[in-house]
Design a protein around this motif. Structure first.
Motif, PDB file in Angstrom:
ATOM      1  N   ASP A  26       0.832  -1.203   0.000  1.00 56.82           N
ATOM      2  CA  ASP A  26       0.000   0.000   0.000  1.00 56.82           C
ATOM      3  C   ASP A  26       0.870   1.258   0.000  1.00 56.82           C
ATOM      4  O   ASP A  26       0.542   2.257  -0.655  1.00 56.82           O
ATOM      5  N   ILE A  27       1.976   1.197   0.731  1.00 59.27           N
ATOM      6  CA  ILE A  27       2.882   2.350   0.760  1.00 59.27           C
ATOM      7  C   ILE A  27       3.483   2.586  -0.615  1.00 59.27           C
ATOM      8  O   ILE A  27       3.490   3.706  -1.135  1.00 59.27           O
ATOM      9  N   VAL A  28       3.964   1.506  -1.231  1.00 64.20           N
ATOM     10  CA  VAL A  28       4.582   1.627  -2.555  1.00 64.20           C
ATOM     11  C   VAL A  28       3.568   2.135  -3.571  1.00 64.20           C
ATOM     12  O   VAL A  28       3.861   3.040  -4.373  1.00 64.20           O
ATOM     13  N   ASN A  29       2.362   1.598  -3.548  1.00 68.45           N
ATOM     14  CA  ASN A  29       1.336   2.020  -4.503  1.00 68.45           C
ATOM     15  C   ASN A  29       0.929   3.477  -4.304  1.00 68.45           C
ATOM     16  O   ASN A  29       0.552   4.156  -5.268  1.00 68.45           O
ATOM     17  N   SER A  30       1.007   3.961  -3.073  1.00 67.23           N
ATOM     18  CA  SER A  30       0.688   5.364  -2.827  1.00 67.23           C
ATOM     19  C   SER A  30       1.639   6.279  -3.583  1.00 67.23           C
ATOM     20  O   SER A  30       1.257   7.346  -4.062  1.00 67.23           O
ATOM     21  N   PHE A  31       2.887   5.833  -3.719  1.00 64.90           N
ATOM     22  CA  PHE A  31       3.867   6.593  -4.500  1.00 64.90           C
ATOM     23  C   PHE A  31       3.633   6.402  -5.989  1.00 64.90           C
ATOM     24  O   PHE A  31       3.603   7.368  -6.763  1.00 64.90           O
ATOM     25  N   LEU A  32       3.477   5.153  -6.402  1.00 63.87           N
ATOM     26  CA  LEU A  32       3.362   4.867  -7.832  1.00 63.87           C
ATOM     27  C   LEU A  32       2.108   5.476  -8.447  1.00 63.87           C
ATOM     28  O   LEU A  32       2.098   5.833  -9.629  1.00 63.87           O
ATOM     29  N   LYS A  33       1.038   5.602  -7.652  1.00 66.51           N
ATOM     30  CA  LYS A  33      -0.224   6.147  -8.160  1.00 66.51           C
ATOM     31  C   LYS A  33      -0.248   7.672  -8.131  1.00 66.51           C
ATOM     32  O   LYS A  33      -1.160   8.279  -8.677  1.00 66.51           O
ATOM     33  N   SER A  56      10.981 -10.370 -17.708  1.00 64.15           N
ATOM     34  CA  SER A  56      10.174 -10.169 -16.509  1.00 64.15           C
ATOM     35  C   SER A  56       8.840  -9.573 -16.938  1.00 64.15           C
ATOM     36  O   SER A  56       8.819  -8.550 -17.630  1.00 64.15           O
ATOM     37  N   VAL A  57       7.751 -10.217 -16.546  1.00 63.94           N
ATOM     38  CA  VAL A  57       6.428  -9.733 -16.916  1.00 63.94           C
ATOM     39  C   VAL A  57       5.836  -8.972 -15.738  1.00 63.94           C
ATOM     40  O   VAL A  57       5.772  -9.482 -14.617  1.00 63.94           O
ATOM     41  N   LEU A  58       5.407  -7.740 -15.982  1.00 67.38           N
ATOM     42  CA  LEU A  58       4.857  -6.870 -14.953  1.00 67.38           C
ATOM     43  C   LEU A  58       3.397  -6.590 -15.268  1.00 67.38           C
ATOM     44  O   LEU A  58       3.070  -6.125 -16.354  1.00 67.38           O
ATOM     45  N   SER A  59       2.538  -6.887 -14.302  1.00 70.99           N
ATOM     46  CA  SER A  59       1.099  -6.772 -14.564  1.00 70.99           C
ATOM     47  C   SER A  59       0.343  -5.954 -13.532  1.00 70.99           C
ATOM     48  O   SER A  59      -0.854  -5.751 -13.668  1.00 70.99           O
ATOM     49  N   ASP A  60       1.026  -5.485 -12.494  1.00 75.33           N
ATOM     50  CA  ASP A  60       0.339  -4.651 -11.521  1.00 75.33           C
ATOM     51  C   ASP A  60      -0.107  -3.355 -12.198  1.00 75.33           C
ATOM     52  O   ASP A  60       0.599  -2.815 -13.045  1.00 75.33           O
ATOM     53  N   PRO A  61      -1.277  -2.822 -11.868  1.00 71.94           N
ATOM     54  CA  PRO A  61      -1.780  -1.620 -12.543  1.00 71.94           C
ATOM     55  C   PRO A  61      -0.840  -0.420 -12.469  1.00 71.94           C
ATOM     56  O   PRO A  61      -0.897   0.466 -13.307  1.00 71.94           O
ATOM     57  N   TYR A  62       0.054  -0.390 -11.475  1.00 69.51           N
ATOM     58  CA  TYR A  62       0.925   0.775 -11.310  1.00 69.51           C
ATOM     59  C   TYR A  62       2.398   0.387 -11.416  1.00 69.51           C
ATOM     60  O   TYR A  62       3.251   0.964 -10.755  1.00 69.51           O
ATOM     61  N   HIS A  63       2.704  -0.603 -12.249  1.00 69.97           N
ATOM     62  CA  HIS A  63       4.078  -1.076 -12.304  1.00 69.97           C
ATOM     63  C   HIS A  63       5.001  -0.072 -12.985  1.00 69.97           C
ATOM     64  O   HIS A  63       4.579   0.779 -13.777  1.00 69.97           O
ATOM     65  N   ILE A  64       6.280  -0.189 -12.636  1.00 70.69           N
ATOM     66  CA  ILE A  64       7.317   0.661 -13.212  1.00 70.69           C
ATOM     67  C   ILE A  64       8.348  -0.234 -13.875  1.00 70.69           C
ATOM     68  O   ILE A  64       8.420  -1.436 -13.614  1.00 70.69           O
TER      69      ILE A  64
END
Length: 308
Positions: A62-69, A246-254
């Motif tokens: 949740d902390i990481v996503n708060s930054f990425l979003k 590497s496959v990245l699928s999270d909605p807010y991936h970098i």
């Protein structure tokens, strides 16, 4: 001087980290959940965030996503720390695009090197933007889409990318290296287009779930890079080793690029919609003289790449 956001519940880790950071002239904000994270993001700008997997005040993801979003913080460098790494957690972090995972106790030198890059990335003013190299990636992408999925795509105008956020829903990143060339390539696609690939290849009864779509994205990346490798060897007399994508699928991936060169994006249109973005960030290590980005002019005509 760098400014760091740190979320760690271990007092010993906080004391040690604070000691090293102060000695090097850096500043750290140690998050203790006494102030809303949303307010902190409005008030401060950070170069790096360090989040411990076992932080007690708030789930680390949740902390990481708060930054990425957050558009103002989405390009902040992210480091995860853990004292008990396991495959499931590493895959979860990887799906977010986090490729810097420090296992405690880690050497401060690792963090010091990351801080130096964050505050002075030393991005080169040119990359491997030779006409022949651009043509290789463009032709490889069009060929693979047509031969594997019978899907016709048209090239759009290449552009230089800023930041490391993904341009689409799912990405596959593959690194490459040799004595002559190093860097990475990524392919960014929509789930809808990847599902179309599955149905065209395996028939209408194919299962287009998250796993199948992710596997398809990785396979396309493999195929495009594999063909590009053949063309490099054929046209330029060079080859390189490629890693497992590497496959990245999270909605807010970098995305984590393996070179300090600029990132060039070639967009492709399918049914008149830009839904495929092939990016490459390459350095040539021999006597080739690449074209500087500001001098690069590109015109697209019927899927052909013409540079002048």
């Amino acid at each position: 001087m760098a400014k760091l956001f740190v979320a760690d519940s271990s007092q010993k880790s906080i004391e040690n980290l604070n000691h090293f950071l102060v000695a090097d002239g850096h500043e750290a904000y140690f998050f203790d959940n006494s102030k809303a994270l949303s307010d902190i993001l409005k008030e401060y700008k950070f170069d790096i965030i360090i989040v411990d997997q076992n932080y007690k005040g708030m789930p680390c993801v949740d902390i990481v996503n708060s930054f990425l979003k957050n558009p103002s913080h989405s390009n902040t460098h992210v480091i995860m720390t853990t004292s008990s790494p396991n495959k499931e957690d590493l895959n979860k972090f990887s799906s977010l695009g986090i490729n810097h995972i420090f296992v405690k106790p880690y050497r401060y030198k690792l963090l010091s090197e990351k801080i130096k890059y964050a505050i002075n990335p030393n991005k080169g003013d040119h990359g491997a933007f030779e006409p022949e190299i651009l043509k290789i990636f463009l032709e490889s992408t069009i060929h693979i889409f047509d031969s594997i999925g019978n899907i016709a795509i048209a090239a759009g105008r290449p552009f230089l990318k800023t930041g490391n956020d993904s341009l689409s829903e799912i990405s596959a990143v593959i690194g490459l290296s040799s004595p002559q060339i190093k860097g990475s390539m990524s392919i960014n696609l929509t789930k809808k287009l990847l599902a179309s690939f599955l149905y065209k290849m395996l028939g209408p009864n194919a299962i287009a779930d998250n796993l199948g779509i992710s596997d398809m994205c990785g396979e396309l990346c493999n195929q495009i890079m594999g063909r590009a490798k053949q063309q490099f060897l054929k046209k330029k007399g060079m080859s390189f080793e490629i890693a497992v994508p590497s496959v990245l699928s999270d909605p807010y991936h970098i995305l984590d690029y393996k070179s300090s060169s600029p990132v060039l994006v070639i967009p492709f249109l399918y049914e008149k919609v830009a839904c495929v973005f092939v990016e490459f960030c390459l350095e040539i290590n021999d006597n080739y003289e690449p074209v500087e980005p500001e001098k690069l002019q590109v015109m697209i005509e019927e899927g052909e790449l013409i540079l002048f």
